[in-house]
Enzyme design. Sequence first.
Site, PDB file in Angstrom:
ATOM      1  N   VAL A  57      34.682  41.370  51.299  1.00  0.00           N
ATOM      2  CA  VAL A  57      35.068  42.759  51.036  1.00  0.00           C
ATOM      3  C   VAL A  57      33.901  43.642  50.638  1.00  0.00           C
ATOM      4  O   VAL A  57      34.059  44.867  50.549  1.00  0.00           O
ATOM      5  CB  VAL A  57      36.174  42.831  49.963  1.00  0.00           C
ATOM      6  CG1 VAL A  57      37.416  42.076  50.412  1.00  0.00           C
ATOM      7  CG2 VAL A  57      35.672  42.318  48.611  1.00  0.00           C
ATOM      8  N   ASN A  83      42.176  42.060  44.609  1.00  0.00           N
ATOM      9  CA  ASN A  83      42.054  40.973  43.640  1.00  0.00           C
ATOM     10  C   ASN A  83      40.728  40.224  43.747  1.00  0.00           C
ATOM     11  O   ASN A  83      40.318  39.552  42.797  1.00  0.00           O
ATOM     12  CB  ASN A  83      43.223  39.998  43.838  1.00  0.00           C
ATOM     13  CG  ASN A  83      43.063  38.741  43.022  1.00  0.00           C
ATOM     14  OD1 ASN A  83      43.140  38.759  41.798  1.00  0.00           O
ATOM     15  ND2 ASN A  83      42.841  37.620  43.707  1.00  0.00           N
ATOM     16  N   TYR A 147      29.908  41.714  34.545  1.00  0.00           N
ATOM     17  CA  TYR A 147      31.339  41.546  34.816  1.00  0.00           C
ATOM     18  C   TYR A 147      32.164  42.633  34.131  1.00  0.00           C
ATOM     19  O   TYR A 147      32.982  43.311  34.766  1.00  0.00           O
ATOM     20  CB  TYR A 147      31.786  40.166  34.356  1.00  0.00           C
ATOM     21  CG  TYR A 147      33.244  39.880  34.610  1.00  0.00           C
ATOM     22  CD1 TYR A 147      33.692  39.517  35.878  1.00  0.00           C
ATOM     23  CD2 TYR A 147      34.188  39.957  33.582  1.00  0.00           C
ATOM     24  CE1 TYR A 147      35.026  39.257  36.122  1.00  0.00           C
ATOM     25  CE2 TYR A 147      35.527  39.687  33.818  1.00  0.00           C
ATOM     26  CZ  TYR A 147      35.943  39.337  35.087  1.00  0.00           C
ATOM     27  OH  TYR A 147      37.266  39.077  35.324  1.00  0.00           O
ATOM     28  N   SER A 150      31.570  46.069  35.646  1.00  0.00           N
ATOM     29  CA  SER A 150      32.210  46.206  36.956  1.00  0.00           C
ATOM     30  C   SER A 150      33.704  46.459  36.806  1.00  0.00           C
ATOM     31  O   SER A 150      34.285  47.276  37.517  1.00  0.00           O
ATOM     32  CB  SER A 150      31.963  44.957  37.812  1.00  0.00           C
ATOM     33  OG  SER A 150      32.724  43.841  37.367  1.00  0.00           O
TER      34      SER A 150
END
Length: 250
Positions: A57, A83, A147, A150
């Site tokens: 993606v 997801n 993480y 984001s």
Amino acid sequence: MTQKLALVTGAARGIGLATTRLFLREGWQVAMIDRDVPALEAAAADLQGVETFVCDVSIPDAVDQLFKDVLARFGRIDALVNNAGVADFGPIEETDFARWRRVMETNLDGVFLMTQAAVPALKETKGAIVNIASISGLRASTLRVAYGTSKAGVIHLTKQQAAELGEYGIRANCVCPGPVRTKLAMAVHTPEIIAAYHDAIPLNRYGSEEEIGEVIVFLCSAKASYVTGQVIASDGGFESTGVGLPALRT
């Protein structure tokens, strides 16, 4: 072609696979998206009503081709579940730019690219977008500089989507899972970390992949027809109790 179609990224395992199964239970068809070919094929092997599509993606051309393929097969998209994600934890001083970009390109760039490509089809169905962030995007904690950042970006991107796409009847919401009892988590969480989470979570336990999936499927359903721009922490109350655990600081 009247049966609803959900497109789920990161569908080969974990929350994505659990969500796929719940959509099927509700009578939807599912386009299962992942870049891990063996895992994707294994996950779909015993499922009826799914088609698998291999896609990274974070690559714009791959995303464009994916939507051409999905629409050629199904003719419609009623829900997009973003997801797919990379969980990479480490101290700030050990996070070089290459590591930062590996996290951002999937966790944030991927959500942007997938949603942008989905908009024309979602306009036709007045469909729904559900982005999967994390409680790490709601408040800071150690080892999550890339993480957590984001996922905070995903939360704000969701609000932008809701604000701009609502006039077309497209709803956009965000689910922020707390600690989830996945195989990966149980393999890497020490007994000390597990005990610390249990003590800090008001419900005194990890969540399950299915529990997160139930929230996702609800937000895609007609039962949530007036819900958009919302950020829902499915975390057993963890986000409400404070930040950080001593067991997670090293």
